[in-house]
Every structure is written in C-alpha cells, then in structure tokens.
Design a protein around this motif. Structure first.
Motif, PDB file in Angstrom:
ATOM      1  N   THR A   3    -104.438  50.555  21.185  1.00  0.00           N
ATOM      2  CA  THR A   3    -103.626  49.425  20.732  1.00  0.00           C
ATOM      3  C   THR A   3    -102.175  49.830  20.543  1.00  0.00           C
ATOM      4  OG1 THR A   3    -105.580  48.604  19.574  1.00  0.00           O
ATOM      5  CG2 THR A   3    -103.484  47.587  19.030  1.00  0.00           C
ATOM      6  N   LEU A   4    -101.944  51.017  19.995  1.00  0.00           N
ATOM      7  CA  LEU A   4    -100.588  51.481  19.762  1.00  0.00           C
ATOM      8  C   LEU A   4     -99.818  51.657  21.068  1.00  0.00           C
ATOM      9  CD1 LEU A   4    -101.163  54.109  16.924  1.00  0.00           C
ATOM     10  CD2 LEU A   4    -100.085  51.865  16.731  1.00  0.00           C
ATOM     11  N   LEU A   5    -100.523  51.940  22.156  1.00  0.00           N
ATOM     12  CA  LEU A   5     -99.871  52.055  23.454  1.00  0.00           C
ATOM     13  C   LEU A   5     -99.748  50.703  24.152  1.00  0.00           C
ATOM     14  CD1 LEU A   5    -101.599  55.301  24.809  1.00  0.00           C
ATOM     15  CD2 LEU A   5     -99.289  55.092  23.856  1.00  0.00           C
ATOM     16  N   ALA A  32     -95.822  37.102  17.270  1.00  0.00           N
ATOM     17  CA  ALA A  32     -96.730  37.018  16.125  1.00  0.00           C
ATOM     18  C   ALA A  32     -98.159  37.371  16.531  1.00  0.00           C
ATOM     19  CB  ALA A  32     -96.684  35.612  15.528  1.00  0.00           C
ATOM     20  N   GLY A  33     -98.603  36.911  17.710  1.00  0.00           N
ATOM     21  CA  GLY A  33     -99.939  37.239  18.173  1.00  0.00           C
ATOM     22  C   GLY A  33    -100.122  38.724  18.401  1.00  0.00           C
ATOM     23  N   LEU A  38    -102.231  43.924  16.600  1.00  0.00           N
ATOM     24  CA  LEU A  38    -101.966  45.315  16.252  1.00  0.00           C
ATOM     25  C   LEU A  38    -102.399  45.621  14.825  1.00  0.00           C
ATOM     26  CD1 LEU A  38    -100.626  48.045  16.949  1.00  0.00           C
ATOM     27  CD2 LEU A  38     -98.478  47.109  16.087  1.00  0.00           C
ATOM     28  N   ALA A  39    -102.036  44.726  13.886  1.00  0.00           N
ATOM     29  CA  ALA A  39    -102.384  44.951  12.481  1.00  0.00           C
ATOM     30  C   ALA A  39    -103.888  44.904  12.256  1.00  0.00           C
ATOM     31  CB  ALA A  39    -101.691  43.910  11.603  1.00  0.00           C
ATOM     32  N   SER A  40    -104.612  44.132  13.087  1.00  0.00           N
ATOM     33  CA  SER A  40    -106.043  43.974  12.896  1.00  0.00           C
ATOM     34  C   SER A  40    -106.851  45.141  13.444  1.00  0.00           C
ATOM     35  CB  SER A  40    -106.524  42.687  13.578  1.00  0.00           C
ATOM     36  OG  SER A  40    -105.885  41.555  13.035  1.00  0.00           O
ATOM     37  N   PRO A  44    -103.368  50.272   8.286  1.00  0.00           N
ATOM     38  CA  PRO A  44    -104.429  50.631   7.344  1.00  0.00           C
ATOM     39  C   PRO A  44    -105.660  49.724   7.359  1.00  0.00           C
ATOM     40  CG  PRO A  44    -102.756  49.392   6.191  1.00  0.00           C
ATOM     41  CD  PRO A  44    -102.280  49.502   7.616  1.00  0.00           C
ATOM     42  N   LEU A  45    -105.553  48.530   7.982  1.00  0.00           N
ATOM     43  CA  LEU A  45    -106.679  47.599   7.914  1.00  0.00           C
ATOM     44  C   LEU A  45    -107.913  48.174   8.603  1.00  0.00           C
ATOM     45  CD1 LEU A  45    -107.831  44.879   7.092  1.00  0.00           C
ATOM     46  CD2 LEU A  45    -106.890  43.895   9.204  1.00  0.00           C
TER      47      LEU A  45
END
Length: 311
Positions: A3-5, A32-33, A38-40, A44-45
């Motif tokens: 995901t980070l890439l 936003a999507g 990415l956050a999901s 830390p999530l």
C-alpha cells in the motif's frame, strides 16, 4: 508495504494525467479515497486491528466501502492512464487490453451478479472466524485480506458510479438493487455478530496484547458493520438516485430537441409545478419501492435478532 508503494504511485500518475479544468471535487474525492485506503491498511490502524475486532471492522469499512466509493466517484481511469509512463503503457497495459482472455474475464467480473457476489463474498469469507484469525497471525493472509477487500470494492463501486447509462452502463434500477442487496448483506452479518450470545473470534484473545472484553469488542465491531457501513452505502444509493434523475432530465430535453414537430416543445413543462407533475409517476414508484425495501430490511433485522434471542 504494498500500500505504501501503490498509493504514491497512483497519486503521481493522477497528478501527471490531470489535464481537465474544473475537476476540483473529483480531485478531492480521489485524494480522500486514496488516503482512506492507505489509513485503513497501514500503521497504526492495521497494527491495532490485530488486537481489536471493532477496529478490524473499521478497517473493512475503509477498504471495502469508503475508499473505493470516493475513488470511483472521481472517475479516475482516463486520468490515471494518461499519467502512466509511456513505457509502462506499452509494455503492460496495452497488451493486457488487447488480450482476449483478459477482456472476457474483465467483462464477466463486471457483470452485476459477479460484481455483487465478489463484494459480498469477500465480506462473508473474511467474517469466517478461522479465516479472520489466520489473518491476525500470518502477514501473507493479511495482505490477501486487504487486497481482496479493496479490489472487490473497486469493481463494485465503479459499476455503481459508471457515468454511462444503459446499454453501455448498468440501468439505474439495477444499480439500486445491487446497493439494496449489499446493505442487506451487511445488516445480516453485522446484526448476527452484534446479537450473538457467545464470542466467535477467539484469535483476538490469543494475541500478545489481548483485549479486556472479547464479547463487548465483537458487539461493537458488529454494530460498525451493521449501522455505519449501511449508512455509508446509503449515501451511495442517494447518489445513484440523483444520477438517475439527472439522466431522465437530459433524456427529456433531448427528446424535445430532436422532435421533428414543434408541438413537442409545447408539451414540455415550462414551470416547476409542471415538471413535478410530469415526474410524479416515476417518483411515486421509486418512493414506494424504497419504502418496501426499508420495511423488508427492518423485518429481516428483527427476525435475525429474535432468532439469536430465542433459538
């Protein structure tokens, strides 16, 4: 790591391919999507979700619904394709688009039963206790969970928000039915998880930092899948109703403009009251169908609750 890439790569491609003016709200929804996706799926999530069932369901909400919904609303395919380096397009994308097997497979996946089946199937599959517990312990299975959730969500929501009307896109009634069935599936899984009498996911108690109350954690997670996920999906349903109304208005205007007789222009309403009168039969049918579906959802939820209460 994937995901980070992937997220920065998509962001750069979108920025490079962006040529249209007036895409402000689409730029916002795309960004936003990506941020929600990415956050999901990252720290830390993602780390906390290994220890808390409710946070795992919050992660599902971002990966399956909110992130893909916002990305699909921005209609980024053309922009991303333009922003992809020419070498990548020539070596990977163009051969894939010309490949008959790939085209046929994509066509089958995008059919309404398949898109809905993948969307609900990933939810049902990863709600199986053994599979979700395995994802807590094995990074490879966790990666599979993240990718399958996100990709199934993207296939589903791109079909829902396709700008093309029938026959190239789906009929708006079909889109509404897909959303209604998606909401029903989420309600059934969420209400069953919330109203059960014993814990279903012992894997969360076996992690190095176990939660204090496994049963309460699962109830909160089931509620997140039951109510917030359904409410977010309902926003998509409202957007489809708005798309349907705009499409009908455009078609009425075209029919009037293309008529060989000027009498057709005289038949088209010129006041807001006349427009409401013309649209009243369609609105009545739509309102009745939505009311019947709401009654059906309520009845199904009550039956699930009574079943876990007395059976």
């Amino acid at each position: 790591m994937v995901t980070l890439l992937a997220v920065p790569a998509f962001g750069i491609a979108y920025a490079r391919g962006r040529k249209e003016h007036g895409r402000g709200w689409r730029d916002f929804t795309f960004a936003a999507g990506l941020i929600i996706a990415l956050a999901s799926s990252t720290w830390p999530l993602e780390h906390l979700a290994r220890h808390h069932f409710d946070l795992h369901q919050a992660m599902f909400l971002g990966l399956r619904i909110a992130g893909p919904m916002l990305i699909a609303l921005s209609h980024p395919a053309g922009t991303l394709l333009r922003g992809t380096p020419r070498g990548v397009r020539g070596a990977l994308i163009a051969p894939a688009l010309r490949n008959r097997t790939v085209r046929e497979g994509w066509r089958l996946v995008r059919m309404p039963p398949a898109a809905l089946g993948l969307y609900l199937g990933t939810l049902f599959a990863w709600s199986v206790p053994a599979w979700q517990d395995a994802a807590l312990l094995m990074p490879a299975i966790a990666l599979l969970l993240h990718l399958s959730m996100f990709l199934a969500g993207m296939v589903f929501w791109t079909r829902i928000f396709d700008r093309r009307p029938a026959p190239h896109g789906l009929r708006h009634g079909v889109r509404l039915m897909m959303l209604w069935l998606a909401i029903l599936g989420q309600i059934l899984v969420g209400s069953a998880t919330t109203l059960k009498s014993v814990p279903w996911y012992p894997g969360y108690a076996a992690v190095p930092v176990p939660i204090l109350d496994l049963m309460r954690d699962e109830m909160v997670g089931g509620f997140l899948l039951w109510i917030p996920s359904s409410l977010v999906t309902l926003l998509g349903l409202i957007a489809v109703v708005d798309m349907w109304g705009r499409h009908e208005t455009r078609m009425d205007a075209r029919r009037t403009a293309w008529s060989p007789s000027n009498s057709a222009i005289l038949l088209y309403p010129t006041s807001s009251e006349g427009l409401r009168t013309m649209a009243q039969p369609k609105n009545r049918v739509l309102a009745l169908s939505m009311a019947l579906f709401a009654l059906f959802i309520l009845s199904a939820t009550l039956l699930v609750g009574l079943g876990y209460r007395y059976l």
